[in-house]
Design a protein around this motif. Structure first.
Motif, PDB file in Angstrom:
ATOM      1  N   PRO A 148       6.164  17.927  -3.316  1.00 21.43           N
ATOM      2  CA  PRO A 148       4.816  17.560  -3.739  1.00 21.43           C
ATOM      3  C   PRO A 148       4.198  18.621  -4.653  1.00 21.43           C
ATOM      4  N   THR A 149       3.169  18.217  -5.386  1.00 22.07           N
ATOM      5  CA  THR A 149       2.542  19.129  -6.329  1.00 22.07           C
ATOM      6  C   THR A 149       1.774  20.221  -5.597  1.00 22.07           C
ATOM      7  N   GLN A 150       1.600  21.324  -6.297  1.00 24.60           N
ATOM      8  CA  GLN A 150       0.849  22.447  -5.751  1.00 24.60           C
ATOM      9  C   GLN A 150      -0.589  22.037  -5.429  1.00 24.60           C
ATOM     10  N   GLU A 151      -1.185  21.226  -6.311  1.00 27.13           N
ATOM     11  CA  GLU A 151      -2.565  20.801  -6.115  1.00 27.13           C
ATOM     12  C   GLU A 151      -2.709  19.934  -4.867  1.00 27.13           C
TER      13      GLU A 151
ATOM     14  N   THR B  62      -1.192   8.394   6.976  1.00 21.48           N
ATOM     15  CA  THR B  62      -2.241   7.824   7.829  1.00 21.48           C
ATOM     16  C   THR B  62      -2.962   6.653   7.175  1.00 21.48           C
ATOM     17  N   LYS B  63      -3.106   6.677   5.836  1.00 18.70           N
ATOM     18  CA  LYS B  63      -3.824   5.613   5.130  1.00 18.70           C
ATOM     19  C   LYS B  63      -2.836   4.520   4.730  1.00 18.70           C
ATOM     20  N   ARG B  64      -2.496   3.660   5.678  1.00 20.96           N
ATOM     21  CA  ARG B  64      -1.514   2.616   5.402  1.00 20.96           C
ATOM     22  C   ARG B  64      -1.571   1.551   6.489  1.00 20.96           C
TER      23      ARG B  64
ATOM     24  N   TYR C 172      -1.835  14.330  -1.309  1.00 24.40           N
ATOM     25  CA  TYR C 172      -0.564  14.606  -0.644  1.00 24.40           C
ATOM     26  C   TYR C 172       0.089  13.304  -0.180  1.00 24.40           C
ATOM     27  N   GLU C 173      -0.712  12.391   0.345  1.00 24.04           N
ATOM     28  CA  GLU C 173      -0.151  11.116   0.793  1.00 24.04           C
ATOM     29  C   GLU C 173       0.341  10.286  -0.391  1.00 24.04           C
TER      30      GLU C 173
ATOM     31  N   ASP D  49       0.818  -1.210   0.000  1.00 24.55           N
ATOM     32  CA  ASP D  49       0.000   0.000   0.000  1.00 24.55           C
ATOM     33  C   ASP D  49       0.852   1.260   0.000  1.00 24.55           C
ATOM     34  N   ASP D  50       2.078   1.181   0.536  1.00 26.35           N
ATOM     35  CA  ASP D  50       2.966   2.344   0.552  1.00 26.35           C
ATOM     36  C   ASP D  50       3.544   2.662  -0.826  1.00 26.35           C
ATOM     37  N   GLN D  51       3.342   1.769  -1.788  1.00 24.62           N
ATOM     38  CA  GLN D  51       3.830   2.015  -3.145  1.00 24.62           C
ATOM     39  C   GLN D  51       2.685   2.212  -4.136  1.00 24.62           C
ATOM     40  N   SER D  52       1.533   2.604  -3.637  1.00 20.34           N
ATOM     41  CA  SER D  52       0.386   2.895  -4.500  1.00 20.34           C
ATOM     42  C   SER D  52       0.536   4.305  -5.060  1.00 20.34           C
TER      43      SER D  52
END
Length: 724
Positions: free
Chosen positions: A587-590, A323-325, A604-605, A271-274
């Motif tokens: 990270p991207t601006q969006e 957090t989602k991991r 962001y994650e 999941d950390d490489q999604s």
């Protein structure tokens, strides 16, 4: 199959099997790998950190299914992410077990499997579907979408927007969204819903399908045709899915349909490489695996055999703030060698110079990779590599700077400067330079057949106001001035004096990222700084595309690998350079905007997971670049670089910060250059400095007159020196 089956089925002595593969193939599984490999029935999720040997474990598990558990190979379906991975897995399985296991396991991509479902349906229905993905054919997906976009929006679609359109259509289908529930604000393509529906109707009318249709159509067929569904359920009683974090919702639903009701599903991933959220591949399905399959077993493979302890500890600490991991604790099998290095530089030029100097001393360039977030980062890098005769390899060259609309605008303005009769180029840009001229005026001069210049013709247009005529006089003077400038100074002049920056700001309000647009300007400035004339600059843009295209033949030929982080997935290198880690780009601006304003951290994650994938490609040496400036523009350090610095500060053994910055925005002070200084330039000869403004220096050369140059490039590339 019988040899191993007889050897191990008596009392199921698994250790004999592991001893067998150890002695014969030098495969030594750890306890976590063994537990995962021995799983037989029911749903299972294997969470494998980078470098954990997941493919080896998966193949060994297939060997155990057929050799120990006696499963018929023909009843096993092994799905993977790409065709190359499927071929590799089949070859590795045959190497290990081909002598003892009869052929029969189906190694396939999910799309190939979906297509087989469609072909079976064709035999029953009598219909034939034609795939429209091949752009070399007269009828293809790209040409159809281009025509639809032009008909609906009354304008041609650029290459960047075309990619966005194709990705958006794919996202809708892979995420199983209802097109009628999607608002225009969600997908920033004009009239997207109308384009989507017309494209759908054309495909239905002529029985066309694209790759995304393969998934949705096969899912629909299996849902509606029980005969075909039962055929696949009987055929494939055991299903494995590799790289499951890259599976979209429709792919997971398709697999879920096939494995039911026995649910003999073996999913392997991390999941950390999604990192493919733009293709609707989210980690949520993995995170909710126990909800979908309540009796599922979850195995962890947390030992990294690839990277040194420093790299592993950095990556482990970095990703834990997501957090989602699943809570994993990656551990290194290898001891420390070199510390991770953050290289602080003052500009993109300094970044490139550091990398080029490193490669000049390298014995085997195959061991090196330069990774980046965005394709555009490859262009200055490739220009520098080519000019220094350093061979590089790019698997897929998907970037075309000269076809980007910003580059085409710049080229059009330069064309007008060189040829005051080029009405077509002027028509492209007249409203982008605050000319305040009506379209009717352009149509009027297009119909004129005299030999007068664009500006002379415009002054003869009868319905122009005095203010508009004054603007024409101003533009004529500016384009005349533009024609006498060096390429680098010309782009700076277009951006500022022709007020193109104002147009880019307006474009950013229509969905484009202003930072991305300004990045293109910076890249064009860099390329221009390496050329001596506008004609040479324009030619260089096309030349770079040819160089990139030819580089795909350089694999394993003592060549540096140049790739996006997405493209590096599954690869590993002795030494990795992660470049352009810049605030707003990575990270991207969006992603930062959504996290800060909308309190939505999903994008962001994913950016953090992408960074994690990048740093875990390195086996021994990892270099991260912290750029303090870009051309004449000040930029901030990436949040990710700041996080890494905090990790290093807490544990100094992990890495160190090395400052190579020469502050290009104050370059004149740094090298003691001032107004009146006499200099020698390799191209333009002797001259004297007239003025300095940030990184731009104006020099009055004895033979060439006044040239505006980027000082950082002149100094760092050693093109110019101060005379005594």
């Amino acid at each position: 199959m019988k040899i191993l089956y007889i050897l191990f089925t008596g009392d199921i002595v698994y250790e004999k099997f592991f001893k067998y593969i150890s002695e014969k193939f030098n495969i030594n599984l750890n306890e976590q790998q063994k537990a995962a490999a021995l799983h037989k029935d029911g749903p299972c999720l294997v969470l494998a950190v980078p470098g954990a040997g997941k493919t080896t474990t998966l193949i060994v598990r297939l060997g155990i299914l057929t050799s120990i558990y006696g499963i018929n190979p023909k009843n096993i379906l092994s799905l993977t992410f790409s065709k190359a991975s499927a071929i590799d897995m089949k070859e590795r399985f045959n190497y290990l077990f081909g002598d003892t296991v009869s052929a029969g396991i189906t190694f396939s991509t999910i799309h190939s499997f979906a297509l087989s479902v469609i072909r079976n349906y064709e035999r029953i229905s009598g219909r034939r579907y034609n795939i429209i993905e091949d752009t070399t054919q007269p009828i293809n997906k790209v040409s159809i979408l281009k025509n639809i976009y032009r008909e609906i929006n009354n304008e041609y679609i650029g290459e960047d927007r075309l990619d966005e359109l194709i990705n958006s259509i794919g996202y809708v289908k892979n995420a199983m969204l209802n097109i009628d529930e999607i608002s225009e604000s969600q997908i920033k393509i004009s009239n997207f819903r109308e384009i989507y529906n017309r494209y759908k109707r054309i495909k239905e009318r002529y029985n066309y399908i694209d790759y995304d249709d393969m998934l949705s159509m096969s899912y629909e067929i299996l849902n509606k045709n029980d005969r075909i569904l039962q055929f696949y359920r009987r055929q494939y009683r055991y299903v494995t899915v590799d790289e499951s974090q890259d599976s979209s919702l429709i792919q997971n639903k398709l697999v879920q349909l096939v494995v039911s009701p026995s649910n003999n599903l073996y999913m392997v991933g991390d999941d950390d490489q999604s990192i493919y959220g733009f293709r609707a591949a989210e980690p949520d399905y993995m995170l909710n695996f126990k909800t979908v399959y309540p009796d599922a077993k979850i195995y962890f493979m947390e030992k990294n055999y690839r990277s040194t302890k420093n790299i592993v500890n950095l990556a482990n600490n970095f990703i834990k703030s997501n957090t989602k991991r699943y809570d994993k604790n990656m551990k290194a099998e290898r001891e420390d060698e070199s510390p991770v290095q953050i290289i602080e530089v003052g500009s993109v030029v300094e970044q490139l110079k550091y990398i080029i100097d490193s490669f000049k001393n390298a014995s085997n360039l195959n061991d090196y990779a330069v990774l980046f977030r965005n394709n555009l980062s490859s262009i200055p890098l490739i220009d520098a590599l080519d000019r220094n005769n350093i061979k590089f390899y790019m698997k897929d060259s998907k970037v075309s700077l000269s076809r980007h609309w910003v580059a085409q605008d710049i080229i059009a303005m330069l064309n007008v400067a060189l040829n005051k009769h080029d009405v077509d180029s002027f028509e492209r840009i007249y409203y982008k330079v605050n000319s305040y001229l009506p379209k009717a005026a352009i149509d009027h001069i297009k119909n004129s057949e005299d030999d007068l210049s664009i500006f002379q013709r415009l002054l003869m247009v009868p319905f122009l106001t005095p203010g508009q005529r004054g603007k024409v006089h101003s533009l004529r003077g500016k384009f005349s001035e533009l024609s006498n400038k060096s390429p680098g100074a010309a782009i700076d002049f277009i951006y500022n004096e022709l007020e193109y920056k104002d147009y880019l700001k307006r474009a950013s309000e229509e969905g484009y990222s202003l930072q991305s647009l300004e990045t293109i300007i910076s890249i064009l400035e860099y390329i221009a700084g390496n050329t001596t004339s506008i004609v040479q600059f324009i030619a260089r843009l096309g030349e770079l595309e040819n160089i990139m295209d030819r580089s795909k033949y350089n694999k394993n030929k003592n060549a540096v690998t140049v790739t996006t982080i997405h493209g590096s997935k599954g690869l590993e290198f002795d030494t990795c350079y992660l470049i352009d880690v810049i605030d707003g780009q990575f990270p991207t601006q969006e992603s930062m905007r959504k996290q800060g304003i909308e309190k939505d951290s999903s994008l962001y994650e994913e950016e953090k997971r992408l960074f994690y994938v990048g740093i875990t490609r390195a086996k021994n040496n990892l270099y991260l670049f912290d750029i303090k400036g870009s051309g004449s523009k000040r930029i901030r350090s990436s949040e990710f670089i700041n996080v890494v610095k905090e990790i290093i500060k807490a544990n100094e053994e992990i890495g160190k910060v090395v400052s190579k910055s020469r502050e290009t925005n104050n370059m004149g002070q740094h090298i003691n250059i001032s107004i009146g200084t006499r200099v020698f330039h390799k191209t333009f000869g002797y001259g004297r400095v007239k003025y300095i403004e940030k990184d731009v220096v104006a020099i009055d050369f004895e033979k060439w007159g006044v040239k505006r140059l980027l000082l950082s490039i002149c100094i760092l590339d050693e093109r110019m020196q101060i005379c005594g």
